[in-house]
Design a protein around this motif. Sequence first.
Motif, PDB file in Angstrom:
ATOM      1  N   SER A 118      -3.004  -5.542   1.436  1.00 29.21           N
ATOM      2  CA  SER A 118      -2.198  -6.128   2.506  1.00 29.21           C
ATOM      3  C   SER A 118      -2.686  -5.696   3.875  1.00 29.21           C
ATOM      4  N   GLY A 119      -3.410  -4.582   3.955  1.00 25.71           N
ATOM      5  CA  GLY A 119      -3.878  -4.059   5.229  1.00 25.71           C
ATOM      6  C   GLY A 119      -2.897  -3.114   5.886  1.00 25.71           C
ATOM      7  N   ALA A 120      -1.735  -2.929   5.277  1.00 23.61           N
ATOM      8  CA  ALA A 120      -0.724  -2.054   5.882  1.00 23.61           C
ATOM      9  C   ALA A 120      -0.980  -0.581   5.605  1.00 23.61           C
ATOM     10  N   VAL A 121      -1.779  -0.267   4.596  1.00 23.16           N
ATOM     11  CA  VAL A 121      -2.058   1.121   4.224  1.00 23.16           C
ATOM     12  C   VAL A 121      -3.532   1.403   4.436  1.00 23.16           C
ATOM     13  N   PRO A 151       0.950  -3.235  -2.996  1.00 21.71           N
ATOM     14  CA  PRO A 151       1.565  -4.420  -3.604  1.00 21.71           C
ATOM     15  C   PRO A 151       3.077  -4.432  -3.391  1.00 21.71           C
ATOM     16  N   GLU A 152       3.675  -5.558  -3.683  1.00 20.00           N
ATOM     17  CA  GLU A 152       5.137  -5.651  -3.606  1.00 20.00           C
ATOM     18  C   GLU A 152       5.776  -4.691  -4.598  1.00 20.00           C
ATOM     19  N   VAL A 153       5.208  -4.613  -5.804  1.00 21.09           N
ATOM     20  CA  VAL A 153       5.682  -3.687  -6.827  1.00 21.09           C
ATOM     21  C   VAL A 153       4.481  -2.925  -7.371  1.00 21.09           C
ATOM     22  N   LEU A 154       4.580  -1.603  -7.387  1.00 17.56           N
ATOM     23  CA  LEU A 154       3.516  -0.759  -7.931  1.00 17.56           C
ATOM     24  C   LEU A 154       4.043  -0.062  -9.170  1.00 17.56           C
ATOM     25  N   VAL A 155       3.355  -0.271 -10.301  1.00 10.87           N
ATOM     26  CA  VAL A 155       3.739   0.336 -11.574  1.00 10.87           C
ATOM     27  C   VAL A 155       2.668   1.351 -11.938  1.00 10.87           C
ATOM     28  N   LEU A 156       3.083   2.607 -12.091  1.00 13.37           N
ATOM     29  CA  LEU A 156       2.160   3.701 -12.392  1.00 13.37           C
ATOM     30  C   LEU A 156       2.523   4.302 -13.738  1.00 13.37           C
ATOM     31  N   ASP A 157       1.563   4.338 -14.641  1.00 12.78           N
ATOM     32  CA  ASP A 157       1.772   4.914 -15.967  1.00 12.78           C
ATOM     33  C   ASP A 157       1.139   6.295 -16.006  1.00 12.78           C
ATOM     34  N   GLU A 158       1.976   7.326 -16.027  1.00  8.03           N
ATOM     35  CA  GLU A 158       1.525   8.729 -16.046  1.00  8.03           C
ATOM     36  C   GLU A 158       0.456   8.976 -14.978  1.00  8.03           C
ATOM     37  N   PRO A 159       0.786   8.828 -13.691  1.00  7.45           N
ATOM     38  CA  PRO A 159      -0.237   8.967 -12.645  1.00  7.45           C
ATOM     39  C   PRO A 159      -0.658  10.401 -12.374  1.00  7.45           C
TER      40      PRO A 159
END
Length: 628
Positions: free
Chosen positions: A446-449, A508-516
């Motif tokens: 998105s360019g926001a980060v 992203p709109e939704v960030l899903v992290l599996d055991e980050p």
Amino acid sequence: MQIRDLPYQDPGDPDVRSGPRFLVWLGRNQLKGQLTSLCWGLFHQLSLAGLPLAAGLAVQAVIDRSGARLALSGGLILLLGIGIAVGDTMLHRTAVTNWITAAARVQQLLARRTAELGSALTRRVAAGEVVAVSTGDVEKIGWFVEALSRFLASAVALVLICVGLVLYLPSLGVLVALSVPVLALTMLPLLPRATRRADLQREKAGKATELASDTVAGLRVLRGIGGEELFLGRYRRASQEVRRAAVHSARMWSLISAVQVLLPGLLLIALVGYGAGLARDGEIEVGQLVTVFNSAMLLLYPLRTVEEIAMAYSFSRPSAQRAVRVLSLRRHAGPSEATSGSATLPSGDLYDPVTGLLAAEGLFTAVVCGDPDEAGRLAERLGSHAPAEDTPDGDGAPQPVASVLLGGTALDELPLADARTAVLVQDKDPVLLSGTLRELLDVPASGAVRAEDALSAAHCDDVLDALAQASVDTDGDPMGTRITERGRSLSGGQRQRLALARSLVTDPEVLVLDEPTSAVDAHTEARVGAGIRELRQGRTTVVFSSSPLLLDLADRVALVHDGTVVAVGPHRELLHTDTLYRSVVTRETGDEGAVAAPRAVSSRGTAADSTIDELNSLRQAGEIEERA
């Protein structure tokens, strides 16, 4: 399509009903190239076919002592030689173009399907088989497409030469015309056995490739437990099986080749014997015998293409079938195959109707699963990576699995690009591609980060220092330091944090992290968790973890058991009120959890006290910030 025009803008929608249908589809999509190759093949074959006539005229001219006809024959041979050279060059050029463009089309189709399925691909097809399809099988498919036009040109040339010989000299031409179909069809009884042996060889080669791929992927672990020799022995045995199968297959093909040499040789012997008798009796001229003999000799060349097309099809048919097995896989049966074109992406709560999991918009939601495999499957489902498979109802009738909803919109109904943009899933074993760190973080976003903020939130300071020290020709700039394939030069925790930074950059709109944070220590885990929460403030974040450090940072925690959400609430509240939750988070056994349950409710049991004390000690040490 020329090689310079590759890659294709759109490789097309393949016919994946069967391997032969897929080969037909490939040939139909390259019809122009096939016709071009066919025309040049005919030009080449007919130029070759004219040589015996010119040679026969020259021999007869010498016998008749006619200088004019000898000069004319010489000029004709020269023209035919030029035609042969030009035809052979252009035939090779167009045939190879067909080969490369067909292989490129299949490669693009496989790459598109791989990108669409994501990590779900390797659960449905072995990774080694995918590698084998995209390398060796693609080459064999291209070989068949390339050989097809040359075979058609040879078949047409055979018919024309036989007809010409019958008209030119019926007494010998009929013998040749009747013998050619027999020579071409003698290999047919041997083909089924040769095909079975080729299939067996390919099957064993695929297993060996898969074993090698898995061994390389787990080489670090194998070295840690001293298992290199064990797996080396397994691969050695597998490769020897491939060698024996290849030799077994080559024996059959060598027998076919021997038949293709023996029978035409017998034809030539019979032709010379019979023709010499006719010439001795004065029924035919010596020049005519030379013409027919040379024509029969040249027939051996197009006859060899019959063997080649049979071999090419025998090898390409199972290869096409394996390619079809991959290409027939679908993300789901919905309309998401369409290209992205949405003006706005959906937003809102992320809801899974199958498990009942709700990730509220803008909040940090943690999900606890006792089964790590179940957690991985649920994470992929939230990103619409998992296939929407049917499940039977009570009567045994298939019922479609409901899609995950984002703001009330089914992800499976979105174009693939939009679904990937809206929900990003980082699995527990992310892959780092080779390249510089700057290239690693140069992803659609998105360019926001900023990359610096993402690296800071993932607590990658030590990784940057290590990369800066390893930098030789970038003046200590870690962003320009090259990362090796899959990040093998880094530790597991460093790879995990760089992958997390890459995910954070995309915003992203939704960030899903599996055991980050499964590969880092507790202090680093606390910092990383706080960094994720701060950077993702106001954005929906879902973290699959059973670490108390991350769970205490979450706005809400959901416990998933046997595929259903069974408890929702703050981490500390669930520790005191839910026995199952506490047993998962504190690693207690079932009996220990049952005994500890009343103790936890009445007097903040020892397991809960130890967890909370650990959090308080970290806060006092400044490791994590107190939540407002």
